[in-house]
Each structure stands twice: as structure tokens, then as C-alpha cells.
Design a protein around this motif. Sequence first.
Motif, PDB file in Angstrom:
ATOM      1  N   VAL A 118      49.448   9.107 -23.510  1.00 18.47           N
ATOM      2  CA  VAL A 118      49.137   9.622 -22.177  1.00 18.47           C
ATOM      3  C   VAL A 118      48.327  10.895 -22.364  1.00 18.47           C
ATOM      4  N   SER A 119      47.140  10.923 -21.779  1.00 17.54           N
ATOM      5  CA  SER A 119      46.252  12.059 -21.982  1.00 17.54           C
ATOM      6  C   SER A 119      45.655  12.533 -20.667  1.00 17.54           C
ATOM      7  N   LEU A 120      45.016  13.693 -20.742  1.00 19.06           N
ATOM      8  CA  LEU A 120      44.247  14.226 -19.620  1.00 19.06           C
ATOM      9  C   LEU A 120      43.280  15.253 -20.166  1.00 19.06           C
ATOM     10  N   ILE A 121      42.298  15.589 -19.371  1.00 19.81           N
ATOM     11  CA  ILE A 121      41.372  16.665 -19.670  1.00 19.81           C
ATOM     12  C   ILE A 121      41.670  17.770 -18.665  1.00 19.81           C
ATOM     13  N   ALA A 122      42.008  18.948 -19.166  1.00 21.09           N
ATOM     14  CA  ALA A 122      42.341  20.073 -18.295  1.00 21.09           C
ATOM     15  C   ALA A 122      41.130  20.973 -18.119  1.00 21.09           C
ATOM     16  N   ASP A 123      40.745  21.199 -16.882  1.00 24.04           N
ATOM     17  CA  ASP A 123      39.651  22.116 -16.570  1.00 24.04           C
ATOM     18  C   ASP A 123      40.233  23.505 -16.303  1.00 24.04           C
ATOM     19  N   GLY A 124      39.727  24.503 -17.008  1.00 24.63           N
ATOM     20  CA  GLY A 124      40.116  25.889 -16.761  1.00 24.63           C
ATOM     21  C   GLY A 124      41.608  26.119 -16.811  1.00 24.63           C
ATOM     22  N   GLN A 125      42.101  26.825 -15.814  1.00 26.44           N
ATOM     23  CA  GLN A 125      43.512  27.212 -15.785  1.00 26.44           C
ATOM     24  C   GLN A 125      44.437  26.054 -15.421  1.00 26.44           C
ATOM     25  N   ALA A 126      43.895  24.898 -15.113  1.00 21.90           N
ATOM     26  CA  ALA A 126      44.747  23.738 -14.829  1.00 21.90           C
ATOM     27  C   ALA A 126      45.638  23.419 -16.017  1.00 21.90           C
ATOM     28  N   GLN A 127      45.221  23.835 -17.218  1.00 24.19           N
ATOM     29  CA  GLN A 127      46.049  23.593 -18.399  1.00 24.19           C
ATOM     30  C   GLN A 127      47.434  24.225 -18.254  1.00 24.19           C
ATOM     31  N   ASP A 128      47.537  25.324 -17.521  1.00 23.41           N
ATOM     32  CA  ASP A 128      48.837  25.965 -17.317  1.00 23.41           C
ATOM     33  C   ASP A 128      49.762  25.075 -16.496  1.00 23.41           C
ATOM     34  N   LEU A 129      49.203  24.392 -15.494  1.00 23.66           N
ATOM     35  CA  LEU A 129      49.985  23.443 -14.697  1.00 23.66           C
ATOM     36  C   LEU A 129      50.460  22.298 -15.571  1.00 23.66           C
ATOM     37  N   ALA A 149      50.819  22.059 -18.768  1.00 21.30           N
ATOM     38  CA  ALA A 149      51.768  22.481 -19.803  1.00 21.30           C
ATOM     39  C   ALA A 149      53.195  22.487 -19.258  1.00 21.30           C
ATOM     40  N   GLN A 150      53.351  22.787 -17.986  1.00 20.71           N
ATOM     41  CA  GLN A 150      54.680  22.785 -17.365  1.00 20.71           C
ATOM     42  C   GLN A 150      55.305  21.391 -17.364  1.00 20.71           C
ATOM     43  N   PHE A 151      54.476  20.372 -17.519  1.00 19.67           N
ATOM     44  CA  PHE A 151      54.956  18.993 -17.506  1.00 19.67           C
ATOM     45  C   PHE A 151      54.939  18.358 -18.893  1.00 19.67           C
ATOM     46  N   GLY A 152      54.790  19.190 -19.918  1.00 19.25           N
ATOM     47  CA  GLY A 152      54.902  18.714 -21.287  1.00 19.25           C
ATOM     48  C   GLY A 152      53.597  18.378 -21.987  1.00 19.25           C
ATOM     49  N   PHE A 153      52.471  18.520 -21.315  1.00 27.25           N
ATOM     50  CA  PHE A 153      51.191  18.241 -21.959  1.00 27.25           C
ATOM     51  C   PHE A 153      50.837  19.393 -22.884  1.00 27.25           C
ATOM     52  N   GLY A 167      49.778  21.002  -6.482  1.00 24.24           N
ATOM     53  CA  GLY A 167      49.491  20.460  -7.810  1.00 24.24           C
ATOM     54  C   GLY A 167      50.774  20.050  -8.513  1.00 24.24           C
ATOM     55  N   LYS A 168      51.812  20.846  -8.377  1.00 29.82           N
ATOM     56  CA  LYS A 168      53.112  20.505  -8.960  1.00 29.82           C
ATOM     57  C   LYS A 168      53.705  19.271  -8.293  1.00 29.82           C
ATOM     58  N   MET A 169      53.545  19.167  -6.977  1.00 29.40           N
ATOM     59  CA  MET A 169      54.045  17.981  -6.271  1.00 29.40           C
ATOM     60  C   MET A 169      53.350  16.728  -6.792  1.00 29.40           C
ATOM     61  N   ILE A 170      52.041  16.812  -6.962  1.00 35.08           N
ATOM     62  CA  ILE A 170      51.273  15.678  -7.468  1.00 35.08           C
ATOM     63  C   ILE A 170      51.745  15.317  -8.868  1.00 35.08           C
ATOM     64  N   MET A 171      51.868  16.323  -9.723  1.00 29.84           N
ATOM     65  CA  MET A 171      52.277  16.064 -11.105  1.00 29.84           C
ATOM     66  C   MET A 171      53.711  15.541 -11.199  1.00 29.84           C
ATOM     67  N   ARG A 172      54.594  15.980 -10.327  1.00 29.51           N
ATOM     68  CA  ARG A 172      55.972  15.442 -10.338  1.00 29.51           C
ATOM     69  C   ARG A 172      55.965  13.945 -10.052  1.00 29.51           C
ATOM     70  N   GLU A 173      55.145  13.519  -9.099  1.00 33.84           N
ATOM     71  CA  GLU A 173      55.058  12.088  -8.783  1.00 33.84           C
ATOM     72  C   GLU A 173      54.442  11.315  -9.947  1.00 33.84           C
ATOM     73  N   ILE A 174      53.407  11.878 -10.552  1.00 33.93           N
ATOM     74  CA  ILE A 174      52.780  11.229 -11.700  1.00 33.93           C
ATOM     75  C   ILE A 174      53.767  11.127 -12.850  1.00 33.93           C
ATOM     76  N   MET A 175      54.526  12.185 -13.102  1.00 36.20           N
ATOM     77  CA  MET A 175      55.500  12.153 -14.194  1.00 36.20           C
ATOM     78  C   MET A 175      56.629  11.159 -13.909  1.00 36.20           C
ATOM     79  N   ARG A 176      56.988  11.009 -12.649  1.00 37.37           N
ATOM     80  CA  ARG A 176      58.008  10.005 -12.288  1.00 37.37           C
ATOM     81  C   ARG A 176      57.486   8.612 -12.658  1.00 37.37           C
ATOM     82  N   PHE A 177      56.218   8.350 -12.355  1.00 36.23           N
ATOM     83  CA  PHE A 177      55.601   7.072 -12.738  1.00 36.23           C
ATOM     84  C   PHE A 177      55.593   6.921 -14.257  1.00 36.23           C
ATOM     85  N   ILE A 178      55.164   7.945 -14.969  1.00 38.09           N
ATOM     86  CA  ILE A 178      55.104   7.882 -16.432  1.00 38.09           C
ATOM     87  C   ILE A 178      56.492   7.642 -17.011  1.00 38.09           C
ATOM     88  N   ASP A 179      57.477   8.355 -16.510  1.00 34.95           N
ATOM     89  CA  ASP A 179      58.840   8.220 -17.037  1.00 34.95           C
ATOM     90  C   ASP A 179      59.451   6.854 -16.780  1.00 34.95           C
TER      91      ASP A 179
END
Length: 138
Positions: free
Chosen positions: A107-118, A120-124, A86-98
Amino acid sequence: MSAASPYTIRLAIPGIATYQHLRVTAGLSPKSTAAAAKGLPHSLFAVQILHGDDVVGMGRVIGDGGCFFQVVDIAVLPAHQGQGLGKMIMREIMRFIDTDVPASAYVSLIADGQAQDLYAQFGFRHTAPASVGMALVR
């Protein structure tokens, strides 16, 4: 990813069957073949995680390409969860966003359950109480 990692990154939209399999197996809602065929080509960015030749994770960014972007379809097969994919995926997505998303874009997302913790590590951050996510349930 270290040189010893069994995982590789592919920056490409998944095929329809792969997309449907990843969503359902990871616990996300199913999407019809017609919906996936129509929607997937409109992805602004997509990343896949491969284990050998098998796609075991994915994530996409959708939106209008200028003002609004949404992170969607973050999914990792259960057998591969807990490996940092999940972190690998988000790092690539954040590289695109940046690099490709205007600073004024929302830039938005809907976090299901504990995914919000992931995420949050990327600034959401939670938008409530200033705004609340809503969905049309059909």
C-alpha cells in the motif's frame, strides 16, 4: 464525527465534475474529463466528505485489488481545511485497508508537502533510501 458536526461521510466515487473541481481547488493537478470518466469507475474504494449537500473533500484507493494499492486524490476544499477532514478521509481509507486489503499487499501513496505529516499519523513511512518514488513527467 460528533452529532453536532456539519460534515457527513459518503462512501461513493465522486462524479466527474465534482472530482475535477475538488482536485483543482485543493491544489492538485487537473485531470481531463476523458481521463476522469475512464479512471473513476476503476476505483477500489472512494470516500467523500459532505457539508450539507456539497462535496468538500474526497479520497480514493486504486490498484489491482490484490497485490498493490495506492491511496490517491486526498483533497479538501481550502474553505474546509483545518477541520480534521483529511483525518476523516484517511480513517475511512484505513478502515477499507484493514478490512479488505490482504496483509501481503503493498500500500503506497505520494505525499505532497506537509501532507506527509497526516499520512504518518496513519502508519505511512518514507521508503527512502531503500526505494525512491519516481514518476514519468509528460
